[in-house]
Design an enzyme around this catalytic site. Structure first.
Site, PDB file in Angstrom:
ATOM      1  N   HIS A  36       0.837  -1.192   0.000  1.00 13.09           N
ATOM      2  CA  HIS A  36       0.000   0.000   0.000  1.00 13.09           C
ATOM      3  C   HIS A  36       0.878   1.249   0.000  1.00 13.09           C
ATOM      4  O   HIS A  36       2.057   1.203   0.321  1.00 13.09           O
ATOM      5  CB  HIS A  36      -0.821   0.089   1.285  1.00 13.09           C
ATOM      6  CG  HIS A  36      -1.725  -1.062   1.565  1.00 13.09           C
ATOM      7  ND1 HIS A  36      -3.088  -0.974   1.388  1.00 13.09           N
ATOM      8  CD2 HIS A  36      -1.487  -2.295   2.045  1.00 13.09           C
ATOM      9  CE1 HIS A  36      -3.648  -2.133   1.756  1.00 13.09           C
ATOM     10  NE2 HIS A  36      -2.701  -2.937   2.156  1.00 13.09           N
ATOM     11  N   GLU A 118       2.420  -1.069   4.421  1.00 16.13           N
ATOM     12  CA  GLU A 118       2.198   0.303   3.972  1.00 16.13           C
ATOM     13  C   GLU A 118       3.545   0.974   3.721  1.00 16.13           C
ATOM     14  O   GLU A 118       4.439   0.915   4.571  1.00 16.13           O
ATOM     15  CB  GLU A 118       1.462   1.112   5.054  1.00 16.13           C
ATOM     16  CG  GLU A 118       0.068   0.618   5.369  1.00 16.13           C
ATOM     17  CD  GLU A 118      -0.997   1.182   4.430  1.00 16.13           C
ATOM     18  OE1 GLU A 118      -0.657   1.944   3.494  1.00 16.13           O
ATOM     19  OE2 GLU A 118      -2.186   0.852   4.646  1.00 16.13           O
ATOM     20  N   HIS A 157      -2.481  -2.791  -3.431  1.00 11.53           N
ATOM     21  CA  HIS A 157      -3.864  -2.625  -2.981  1.00 11.53           C
ATOM     22  C   HIS A 157      -4.789  -2.419  -4.185  1.00 11.53           C
ATOM     23  O   HIS A 157      -5.907  -2.929  -4.229  1.00 11.53           O
ATOM     24  CB  HIS A 157      -3.944  -1.421  -2.027  1.00 11.53           C
ATOM     25  CG  HIS A 157      -5.165  -1.422  -1.164  1.00 11.53           C
ATOM     26  ND1 HIS A 157      -5.451  -0.392  -0.304  1.00 11.53           N
ATOM     27  CD2 HIS A 157      -6.182  -2.325  -1.023  1.00 11.53           C
ATOM     28  CE1 HIS A 157      -6.601  -0.662   0.325  1.00 11.53           C
ATOM     29  NE2 HIS A 157      -7.056  -1.820  -0.087  1.00 11.53           N
ATOM     30  N   ASP A 167      -3.669   2.875  -4.586  1.00  5.61           N
ATOM     31  CA  ASP A 167      -2.320   2.758  -4.030  1.00  5.61           C
ATOM     32  C   ASP A 167      -1.716   1.366  -4.260  1.00  5.61           C
ATOM     33  O   ASP A 167      -2.468   0.410  -4.407  1.00  5.61           O
ATOM     34  CB  ASP A 167      -2.354   3.112  -2.525  1.00  5.61           C
ATOM     35  CG  ASP A 167      -3.205   2.140  -1.697  1.00  5.61           C
ATOM     36  OD1 ASP A 167      -4.426   2.064  -1.941  1.00  5.61           O
ATOM     37  OD2 ASP A 167      -2.630   1.466  -0.827  1.00  5.61           O
TER      38      ASP A 167
HETATM   39 ZN    ZN Z   1      -4.051   0.739   0.642  1.00  6.16          ZN
END
Ligand code: ZN
Length: 179
Positions: A36, A118, A157, A167
């Site tokens: 992400h 992330e 994602h 993303d």
């Molecule tokens: Zn995401």
């Protein structure tokens, strides 16, 4: 840095444990890795806000963009900051709440069976060399610890929630992690 498969922790990195997780379904081991991009406020880097979001401590009044996010119950297993530092929020043994409504190759609910990472960034601004360097060290460790996650099962994602999420974005150079 190493993966402890008993605890699901990445030994040697900062741990900031999130309340936003639960158990994976019985018998499910991670076999997908979802990358992400995130920034808070959107487009700003380096603040404390992502960690505050993932720990349920995002102050709604600190920025206008936080109003809609302050009550969210979201997390990821790992965050990679712009300088390449890793922070772990959820054990790999547990289900982090990162992908939302999602599916990969027809199988829904990717949170059940994925590890979510992330990267601090946006769809537009190139990610940092330090972040790719961290990913190149980290991913082989994860693929070794969780062999059902193959290179082909490292996705974005946007791949598991097309039309809903963009993303990590076109700014993410996949050749740096899949090459
Ligand atoms: Zn995401």
């Amino acid at each position: 840095m190493r993966v402890d498969v008993n605890t699901g922790l990445l030994v040697g990195v900062k741990q900031v444990l999130s309340p936003f997780f639960d158990e994976r379904p019985a018998g499910v081991v991670p076999d997908l890795l979802v990358l992400h991009g995130i920034s808070l406020p959107p487009g700003a880097f380096g603040g404390p806000w992502i960690a505050r979001l993932f720990t349920g401590n995002l102050p709604a009044d600190a920025h206008e963009s936080f109003h809609e996010r302050a009550g969210l119950r979201v997390s990821a297993h790992l965050l990679i900051r712009r300088d390449g530092e890793i922070v772990q929020f959820v054990s790999f043994n547990d289900r982090a709440w990162h992908a939302g409504r999602s599916a990969w190759q027809g199988r829904e609910a990717c949170n059940d069976y994925s590890i979510g990472i992330e990267c601090e960034g946006t769809d537009e601004v190139p990610y940092e060399a330090a972040q790719y360097a961290t990913l190149r060290k980290l991913l082989p460790l994860l693929l070794e610890a969780y062999p059902a996650i193959t290179r082909e099962r490292i996705v974005g994602h946007s791949d598991v929630a097309p039309g809903r999420k963009t993303d990590p974005g076109q700014s993410f150079d996949w050749s740096q992690v899949r090459g």
